[in-house]
Scaffold this motif. Structure first.
Motif, mmCIF file in Angstrom:
data_model
loop_
_atom_site.group_PDB
_atom_site.id
_atom_site.type_symbol
_atom_site.label_atom_id
_atom_site.label_comp_id
_atom_site.label_asym_id
_atom_site.label_seq_id
_atom_site.Cartn_x
_atom_site.Cartn_y
_atom_site.Cartn_z
ATOM 1 N N MET A 1 63.527 1.419 -72.401
ATOM 2 C CA MET A 1 64.774 0.943 -72.996
ATOM 3 C C MET A 1 64.968 -0.534 -72.679
ATOM 4 S SD MET A 1 68.655 2.446 -72.491
ATOM 5 C CE MET A 1 68.772 1.847 -70.809
ATOM 6 N N SER A 2 65.432 -1.288 -73.640
ATOM 7 C CA SER A 2 65.616 -2.722 -73.476
ATOM 8 C C SER A 2 66.817 -3.015 -72.576
ATOM 9 C CB SER A 2 65.826 -3.365 -74.845
ATOM 10 O OG SER A 2 66.023 -4.745 -74.735
ATOM 11 N N THR A 3 66.657 -3.962 -71.663
ATOM 12 C CA THR A 3 67.757 -4.393 -70.803
ATOM 13 C C THR A 3 68.832 -5.075 -71.643
ATOM 14 O OG1 THR A 3 66.135 -4.809 -69.059
ATOM 15 C CG2 THR A 3 68.336 -5.717 -68.736
ATOM 16 N N PHE A 4 70.079 -4.709 -71.390
ATOM 17 C CA PHE A 4 71.206 -5.316 -72.089
ATOM 18 C C PHE A 4 71.565 -6.598 -71.344
ATOM 19 C CE2 PHE A 4 75.895 -5.462 -73.013
ATOM 20 C CZ PHE A 4 75.785 -5.615 -74.385
ATOM 21 N N ILE A 5 71.353 -7.753 -71.977
ATOM 22 C CA ILE A 5 71.540 -9.044 -71.317
ATOM 23 C C ILE A 5 72.823 -9.697 -71.810
ATOM 24 C CG2 ILE A 5 70.555 -11.307 -70.833
ATOM 25 C CD1 ILE A 5 67.802 -10.156 -71.378
ATOM 26 N N ILE A 6 73.714 -9.965 -70.856
ATOM 27 C CA ILE A 6 75.006 -10.581 -71.155
ATOM 28 C C ILE A 6 74.984 -12.035 -70.693
ATOM 29 C CG2 ILE A 6 77.489 -10.526 -70.741
ATOM 30 C CD1 ILE A 6 77.176 -7.542 -69.990
ATOM 31 N N ALA A 7 75.207 -12.940 -71.609
ATOM 32 C CA ALA A 7 75.389 -14.350 -71.252
ATOM 33 C C ALA A 7 76.872 -14.554 -70.961
ATOM 34 C CB ALA A 7 74.936 -15.258 -72.386
ATOM 35 N N HIS A 194 75.067 8.378 -59.409
ATOM 36 C CA HIS A 194 74.356 8.995 -60.531
ATOM 37 C C HIS A 194 74.775 8.390 -61.871
ATOM 38 C CE1 HIS A 194 73.026 11.943 -57.591
ATOM 39 N NE2 HIS A 194 74.295 12.158 -57.273
ATOM 40 N N VAL A 195 74.823 7.079 -61.918
ATOM 41 C CA VAL A 195 75.161 6.349 -63.138
ATOM 42 C C VAL A 195 74.096 5.277 -63.385
ATOM 43 C CG1 VAL A 195 77.645 6.712 -62.899
ATOM 44 C CG2 VAL A 195 76.584 4.685 -61.861
ATOM 45 N N SER A 196 74.120 4.710 -64.580
ATOM 46 C CA SER A 196 73.255 3.562 -64.855
ATOM 47 C C SER A 196 73.740 2.376 -64.030
ATOM 48 C CB SER A 196 73.308 3.206 -66.340
ATOM 49 O OG SER A 196 72.764 4.239 -67.121
ATOM 50 N N VAL A 197 72.793 1.573 -63.568
ATOM 51 C CA VAL A 197 73.153 0.417 -62.752
ATOM 52 C C VAL A 197 72.527 -0.844 -63.328
ATOM 53 C CG1 VAL A 197 73.387 1.778 -60.646
ATOM 54 C CG2 VAL A 197 71.198 0.694 -61.171
ATOM 55 N N GLY A 198 73.156 -1.966 -63.028
ATOM 56 C CA GLY A 198 72.646 -3.265 -63.435
ATOM 57 C C GLY A 198 73.001 -4.288 -62.390
ATOM 58 N N TYR A 199 72.947 -5.548 -62.787
ATOM 59 C CA TYR A 199 73.144 -6.621 -61.812
ATOM 60 C C TYR A 199 73.820 -7.803 -62.473
ATOM 61 C CZ TYR A 199 71.978 -10.385 -58.555
ATOM 62 O OH TYR A 199 72.044 -11.456 -57.707
ATOM 63 N N GLU A 207 65.128 -16.034 -60.761
ATOM 64 C CA GLU A 207 64.207 -15.081 -60.146
ATOM 65 C C GLU A 207 64.864 -13.735 -59.867
ATOM 66 O OE1 GLU A 207 65.057 -18.042 -58.871
ATOM 67 O OE2 GLU A 207 63.337 -19.103 -57.998
ATOM 68 N N VAL A 208 66.096 -13.772 -59.362
ATOM 69 C CA VAL A 208 66.731 -12.531 -58.917
ATOM 70 C C VAL A 208 67.035 -11.580 -60.077
ATOM 71 C CG1 VAL A 208 68.650 -11.531 -57.639
ATOM 72 C CG2 VAL A 208 67.614 -13.657 -56.843
ATOM 73 N N PRO A 209 67.618 -12.050 -61.180
ATOM 74 C CA PRO A 209 67.820 -11.101 -62.285
ATOM 75 C C PRO A 209 66.517 -10.538 -62.843
ATOM 76 C CG PRO A 209 68.412 -13.351 -62.945
ATOM 77 C CD PRO A 209 68.261 -13.351 -61.459
ATOM 78 N N ILE A 210 65.453 -11.321 -62.806
ATOM 79 C CA ILE A 210 64.156 -10.818 -63.255
ATOM 80 C C ILE A 210 63.682 -9.703 -62.321
ATOM 81 C CG2 ILE A 210 61.724 -11.414 -63.597
ATOM 82 C CD1 ILE A 210 62.756 -14.264 -64.340
ATOM 83 N N ALA A 211 63.844 -9.925 -61.012
ATOM 84 C CA ALA A 211 63.482 -8.896 -60.032
ATOM 85 C C ALA A 211 64.344 -7.654 -60.207
ATOM 86 C CB ALA A 211 63.633 -9.446 -58.617
ATOM 87 N N ALA A 212 65.620 -7.849 -60.537
ATOM 88 C CA ALA A 212 66.523 -6.709 -60.735
ATOM 89 C C ALA A 212 66.041 -5.827 -61.877
ATOM 90 C CB ALA A 212 67.941 -7.206 -60.997
ATOM 91 N N VAL A 213 65.537 -6.444 -62.945
ATOM 92 C CA VAL A 213 65.004 -5.671 -64.068
ATOM 93 C C VAL A 213 63.798 -4.858 -63.617
ATOM 94 C CG1 VAL A 213 63.889 -5.843 -66.326
ATOM 95 C CG2 VAL A 213 65.900 -7.223 -65.822
ATOM 96 N N ALA A 214 62.937 -5.463 -62.803
ATOM 97 C CA ALA A 214 61.772 -4.741 -62.290
ATOM 98 C C ALA A 214 62.196 -3.557 -61.425
ATOM 99 C CB ALA A 214 60.882 -5.686 -61.485
ATOM 100 N N MET A 215 63.391 -3.646 -60.844
ATOM 101 C CA MET A 215 63.907 -2.562 -60.003
ATOM 102 C C MET A 215 64.741 -1.556 -60.796
ATOM 103 S SD MET A 215 64.980 -4.667 -56.563
ATOM 104 C CE MET A 215 65.609 -3.203 -55.744
ATOM 105 N N GLY A 216 64.826 -1.730 -62.091
ATOM 106 C CA GLY A 216 65.488 -0.726 -62.913
ATOM 107 C C GLY A 216 66.857 -1.076 -63.447
ATOM 108 N N ALA A 217 67.262 -2.349 -63.352
ATOM 109 C CA ALA A 217 68.562 -2.739 -63.897
ATOM 110 C C ALA A 217 68.589 -2.512 -65.407
ATOM 111 C CB ALA A 217 68.855 -4.205 -63.590
ATOM 112 N N THR A 218 69.649 -1.875 -65.891
ATOM 113 C CA THR A 218 69.785 -1.643 -67.326
ATOM 114 C C THR A 218 70.644 -2.712 -67.992
ATOM 115 O OG1 THR A 218 71.725 -0.223 -67.003
ATOM 116 C CG2 THR A 218 69.571 0.848 -67.016
ATOM 117 N N VAL A 219 71.409 -3.454 -67.173
ATOM 118 C CA VAL A 219 72.257 -4.544 -67.658
ATOM 119 C C VAL A 219 72.072 -5.748 -66.747
ATOM 120 C CG1 VAL A 219 74.633 -5.325 -68.084
ATOM 121 C CG2 VAL A 219 73.998 -2.947 -68.573
#
Length: 331
Positions: A1-7, A194-199, A207-219
């Motif tokens: 699933m594609s990460t939802f990216i908020i600017a 037990h919910v979806s998580v993001g950062y 670097e950190v948001p990229i790492a967060a995606v690798a760790m499973g961030a959905t947003v």
């Protein structure tokens, strides 16, 4: 699933509708899914006696109150209606965080797909109730919060009929020190609730948001500005458009690289198997009838012969023909 990216445009428009429209264009060019603003009436948000945060004092370099600072950063309801329509025309999702009840009521008229609740409102019981009663999905930032406070907020939201909730881990400092990011807290939130998580990221880089995606961030939420040299409280801790675009590109690459999780040779690897692996071959000339032994066979590339995993099946066998040095062994 594609990460939802908020600017996160936030208040980096400096109270200018024209700048806000340019930010929508920049966000669209960067490839994000959504641009988010902040909707508030300053007099409903802070009292006359509210002090500014240290980072706000540093960036604004004056002694004005938080109320006076925020009054200069307001956009009108008419402005937000224009921005929402322009987002629709540019095919980018419009969001805005409400900071008071009147703003919640107004933003409901714009039919946003989500509510984005900021970290500062997680202990605001009447605010949480009003948001929950709209039954719209919620993205909830958890900066400055304990596990107990997050649990209390979720209990309230669910009790009053909220939509699906996504929790964003966040460190509420601008910029956030890397040593205080604590990305592993995302895993704690996922396991505990037990919910979806993001950062929601407040560090100075990407670097950190990229790492967060690798760790499973959905947003992923990230502040951006047209120019970090602009006056205002949040510009210094924001990405410029080219940096935002680089972050989006890196996140999409990481999503692709994460793959399915199934461990097997990839399509591009298959052709390299005979090149990189080894076979059992003659280490010297072998006469017909000679026994294969450690004295006359070895393993070398290419890997299109008998696998070295069959080493003990080959040892002691009688050679059915003669072999030249470096010739693939056949049984």
């Amino acid at each position: 699933m594609s990460t939802f990216i908020i600017a996160e445009a936030g208040v980096n428009h400096n109270g200018s509708l024209d700048v806000a429209i340019k930010m929508i264009d920049a966000a669209k060019e960067a490839g994000v899914d959504c641009i988010k603003f902040q909707t508030f009436r300053a007099s409903d948000l802070v009292s006359r006696k509210a002090d500014k945060a240290d980072y706000q004092k540093k960036q604004t370099k004056n002694d004005e109150s938080q109320l006076h600072m925020l009054q200069k950063l307001e956009l009108s309801p008419a402005d937000f209606s224009i921005l929402a329509q322009y987002c629709k025309e540019r095919d980018i999702l419009f969001l805005s965080t409400p900071f008071d009840f009147n703003s919640i009521d107004f933003l409901q008229t714009l039919n946003m797909q989500y509510w984005k609740i900021p970290s500062g409102e997680i202990t605001n019981l009447p605010y949480l109730i009003k948001i929950a009663q709209t039954h719209v999905p919620i993205i909830l930032s958890t900066g400055m919060s304990t596990i107990e406070e997050i649990g209390d907020a979720l209990k309230v939201l669910r009790e009053y009929g909220c939509g699906e909730v996504t929790l964003l881990h966040c460190t509420t400092e601008y910029p956030a020190p890397y040593a205080e990011v604590n990305l592993r807290a995302m895993e704690t939130l996922r396991r505990e609730f037990h919910v979806s998580v993001g950062y929601s990221d407040h560090t100075s880089g990407i670097e950190v948001p990229i790492a967060a995606v690798a760790m499973g961030a959905t947003v992923i939420e990230k502040h951006f500005t047209l120019d970090r040299q602009m006056e205002g409280p949040d510009h210094k801790a924001s990405l410029e458009p080219d940096e935002l675009k680089a972050m989006v590109s890196a996140i999409r690459n990481i999503e692709t690289a994460l793959g399915s999780g199934e461990k097997k040779p990839s399509l591009s690897e298959i052709k390299n198997i005979p090149i990189a692996r080894k076979s059992i071959i003659a280490s010297r000339h072998i006469e017909k009838g000679e026994l294969f032994s450690t004295d006359n066979i070895t393993t070398k590339r290419p890997g299109n012969g008998i696998s070295p995993m069959q080493w003990f099946e080959v040892l002691g066998k009688v050679s059915k023909r003669s072999f030249q040095e470096d010739e693939l062994i056949e049984l």
